[in-house]
Design an enzyme around this catalytic site. Structure first.
Site, mmCIF file in Angstrom:
data_model
loop_
_atom_site.group_PDB
_atom_site.id
_atom_site.type_symbol
_atom_site.label_atom_id
_atom_site.label_comp_id
_atom_site.label_asym_id
_atom_site.label_seq_id
_atom_site.Cartn_x
_atom_site.Cartn_y
_atom_site.Cartn_z
ATOM 1 N N GLY A 201 41.487 36.258 15.400
ATOM 2 C CA GLY A 201 41.181 36.047 16.458
ATOM 3 C C GLY A 201 40.752 34.733 17.562
ATOM 4 O O GLY A 201 41.385 34.411 18.187
ATOM 5 N N THR A 202 40.217 34.495 16.870
ATOM 6 C CA THR A 202 39.521 32.599 16.727
ATOM 7 C C THR A 202 41.059 32.344 16.920
ATOM 8 O O THR A 202 41.869 30.855 17.850
ATOM 9 C CB THR A 202 39.492 31.261 15.274
ATOM 10 O OG1 THR A 202 38.094 32.293 14.873
ATOM 11 C CG2 THR A 202 38.589 29.780 15.581
ATOM 12 N N THR A 228 39.310 32.748 7.105
ATOM 13 C CA THR A 228 38.911 33.862 7.072
ATOM 14 C C THR A 228 38.643 34.762 5.147
ATOM 15 O O THR A 228 40.121 34.480 4.913
ATOM 16 C CB THR A 228 39.323 35.222 8.081
ATOM 17 O OG1 THR A 228 38.969 36.207 7.247
ATOM 18 C CG2 THR A 228 40.983 35.473 7.799
ATOM 19 N N ASP A 230 39.506 37.461 5.021
ATOM 20 C CA ASP A 230 40.097 38.585 5.166
ATOM 21 C C ASP A 230 41.480 38.526 4.588
ATOM 22 O O ASP A 230 42.057 39.332 4.562
ATOM 23 C CB ASP A 230 39.964 39.542 6.553
ATOM 24 C CG ASP A 230 39.186 39.905 7.093
ATOM 25 O OD1 ASP A 230 39.051 40.621 8.367
ATOM 26 O OD2 ASP A 230 38.458 39.840 6.197
ATOM 27 N N GLU A 329 36.917 48.391 3.318
ATOM 28 C CA GLU A 329 35.654 48.593 5.106
ATOM 29 C C GLU A 329 36.693 50.034 5.491
ATOM 30 O O GLU A 329 36.552 50.253 6.171
ATOM 31 C CB GLU A 329 35.071 47.528 4.838
ATOM 32 C CG GLU A 329 35.339 47.170 5.273
ATOM 33 C CD GLU A 329 34.878 45.848 6.379
ATOM 34 O OE1 GLU A 329 33.766 46.480 6.719
ATOM 35 O OE2 GLU A 329 35.267 44.765 7.016
ATOM 36 N N TYR A 385 27.543 40.719 2.890
ATOM 37 C CA TYR A 385 27.967 39.288 3.711
ATOM 38 C C TYR A 385 27.399 38.629 2.489
ATOM 39 O O TYR A 385 27.777 37.470 1.860
ATOM 40 C CB TYR A 385 26.779 39.761 4.840
ATOM 41 C CG TYR A 385 26.630 39.409 5.579
ATOM 42 C CD1 TYR A 385 26.119 40.977 6.684
ATOM 43 C CD2 TYR A 385 27.796 39.619 6.602
ATOM 44 C CE1 TYR A 385 26.220 41.341 7.116
ATOM 45 C CE2 TYR A 385 28.147 40.078 7.727
ATOM 46 C CZ TYR A 385 27.751 41.804 7.800
ATOM 47 O OH TYR A 385 27.702 42.349 8.856
#
Ligand SMILES: Nc1ncnc2c1ncn2[C@@H]1O[C@H](COP(=O)(O)OP(=O)(O)O)[C@@H](O)[C@H]1O
Ligand SMILES: O=P(O)(O)OC[C@H]1O[C@](O)(COP(=O)(O)O)[C@@H](O)[C@@H]1O
Length: 505
Positions: A201-202, A228, A230, A329, A385
């Protein structure tokens, strides 16, 4: 634009915004006059000494300019020579670009150094420190920090040990990307290099900023640095933060294995982050080797009937008396949506919120064994987290340093792009290539096959699924054409485009 009052005061460590001294540093070279000379003589002596030192600095600056000219001439000649020697082949373009980056970088740094020396008659080390200090600023709490709070000066002392802490000293946020306000701030403050750190996104936000800067004709370099856990950023081999997350995720899997082995028909179930990609789950599973089933968003599965997950769990418990399941997830969202209406809710950045596959699977497995009147204990671990809040590991620390060096080299040479490692080499990647698609696990690739052989789980796929997945991968890796590309470019681009990396790390 006057700087708005900060909504949140800068952190205690933040130095006040830097402002250069009102008068240049007094020369430190003149000697103390003997006590019996008149004050007029002392002033004359001090002025003579100051003039002499100014002449010295001018001579040094002229010499630096001369060497800068020589350096540029050599670098340009070198770039042209390389271009002639290799321009006929594909790598020629890369060599030429690299040579030109070096040339531009060399010239800019030397020109910048001579400007600093010429402007500041103080000691060069003071002058370069003044210039560097005045140039390094950070905006807090993500994109909204550009217009909702003041910047903080960043000095070597402040950043000295931030690599030993989890999280981000700059703060982060979702949402709040107002391209016009951000570029207004950049323009009003005379900023000429912007380093933007974050995930997919960034990088999209950085691309919007780059387009607005280009539209306004501003001389500002925008460097996107991928970060990230991910690993879902396209083109690059891996994102900064991914290795550290995999290392921590493996610890959660180890705990699940201990719990599963401690109960009759024990199942350890671990849910891992990664949003819509399953890289963390896949690599933590391969690292652990205690996992019997890994479920990721990219590989559909089904619960009931022949070849389903519940049948596999029954078989595995009969064979081994315990098992470990890892679920990303983003997996199984289609299955959950059949029993829980999909919320379509989004976070502040527009990312679709996920339904909790971990809890859903836990209840489904419990209900199944209850209906079979079979003893089973399931321990559900959701580290969330904890996987993201840890300090970066050694591998990520080194990668981060190299990314920073590459980002500065590119920005100093005036390039705007995402920086990242591609096939093991650091590269400047056009924003549109990175933002046009998301990096996802290719279930037709070797790494997923290695996982299946490690867990011995069924693929849950029919041949039709595999063929559809192959076709989807092929289309996803067909690079987008640059805006306005003509037929020749389109053809050439089609030939040279390589398929994006697929977590083959
Ligand atoms: N398409 C987009 N255009 C402009 N800004 C975006 C876009 N997508 C995300 N952003 C902004 O980028 C920032 C980070 O995005 P987010 O998805 O929350 O995290 P990440 O960059 O880690 O994936 C947020 O402030 C968000 O508003
Ligand atoms: O911090 P939040 O808003 O709960 O977001 C959690 C999400 O952030 C991540 O950790 C990283 O996502 P981003 O790279 O988009 O920030 C995802 O894996 C996870 O789904």
């Amino acid at each position: 634009m006057t700087a708005p009052s900060p909504l949140s005061a800068p952190p205690s460590w933040a130095a006040p915004p830097f402002s250069p001294p009102s008068s240049p540093p007094s020369p430190t070279h003149h000697r103390q006059a003997p006590p019996d000379r008149s004050s007029q003589e002392m002033k004359t002596a001090s002025l003579d000494a100051y003039t002499a030192s100014a002449d010295t600095w001018k001579a040094e600056t002229d010499a630096l300019h001369a060497s800068a000219e020589t350096c540029k001439a050599d670098a340009d000649a070198d770039a042209e020579a390389k271009a002639k020697a290799v321009a006929r082949t594909g790598p020629g373009a890369v060599a030429l670009a690299n040579a030109r980056i070096e040339a531009a970088f060399c010239w800019k740094v030397l020109a910048r150094a001579s400007r600093v020396l010429a402007a500041q008659p103080g000691e060069p080390s003071e002058a370069s420190k003044l210039a560097a200090l005045n140039a390094s600023r950070a905006w807090m709490n993500g994109y909204k920090g550009f217009y909702s709070s003041n910047y903080v000066a960043i000095t070597p002392k402040i950043v000295n040990d931030i690599h030993k802490k989890g999280g981000t000293v700059l703060g982060t946020s979702r949402g709040g990307h107002d391209t016009k306000k951000i570029v207004d701030n950049i323009q009003d403050r005379g900023i000429n290099q912007v380093y933007i750190i974050g995930g997919d996104g960034t990088q999209k936000g950085a691309y919007e900023i780059f387009k607005e800067i280009r539209k306004r004709g501003l001389k500002v370099a925008v460097a996107g640095i991928p970060k990230t856990i991910d690993n879902d950023i396209a083109i690059i081999d891996k994102s900064f933060g991914f290795d550290s997350a995999v290392e921590e995720a493996q610890r959660a899997i180890d705990s699940a294995h201990v719990e599963a082995c401690s109960a009759e028909n024990g199942i350890g179930l671990v849910k891992l982050m990664g949003r819509y990609s399953g890289f963390i789950a896949m690599y933590a599973t391969l690292a652990s080797r205690d996992v019997d089933c890994c479920l990721i968003p990219e590989s559909p599965f089904y619960m009931d009937g022949e070849g389903g997950l519940l049948q596999y769990i029954e078989r595995r418990l009969k064979e081994n008396k315990h098992m470990v399941i890892v679920v990303a997830e983003g997996a199984g969202q289609d299955i959950i949506a059949q029993s829980i209406p999909s919320s379509e809710q989004q976070d502040a950045s527009g990312n679709k919120l996920l339904l909790d596959i971990g809890l859903w699977l836990t209840h489904k497995i419990k209900d199944h064994f209850k209906s079979k009147k079979t003893e089973m204990t399931i321990k559900y671990i959701d580290p969330t987290y904890m996987v993201r809040a840890i300090p970066s590991n050694a591998s990520d620390n080194v990668y981060c340093t190299l990314l920073a060096h590459s980002a500065i080299h590119g920005a100093m040479a005036g390039y705007s792009s995402t920086i990242g490692m591609v096939n093991g080499r650091h590269a400047y990647i056009p924003f549109y290539r990175v933002t046009s698609t998301r990096n996802k696990v290719k279930i037709t690739d070797r790494m997923w096959a290695r996982l299946l052989s490690s867990t011995n789980q069924p693929s849950f796929l029919s041949q039709k699924d595999v063929d559809e997945a192959r076709e989807a991968d092929r289309l996803a890796n067909k690079p987008p054409l640059p805006a306005g590309a003509n037929h020749n470019v389109a053809t050439a681009f089609g030939q040279s485009a390589s398929s994006s990396s697929n977590g083959e790390i």
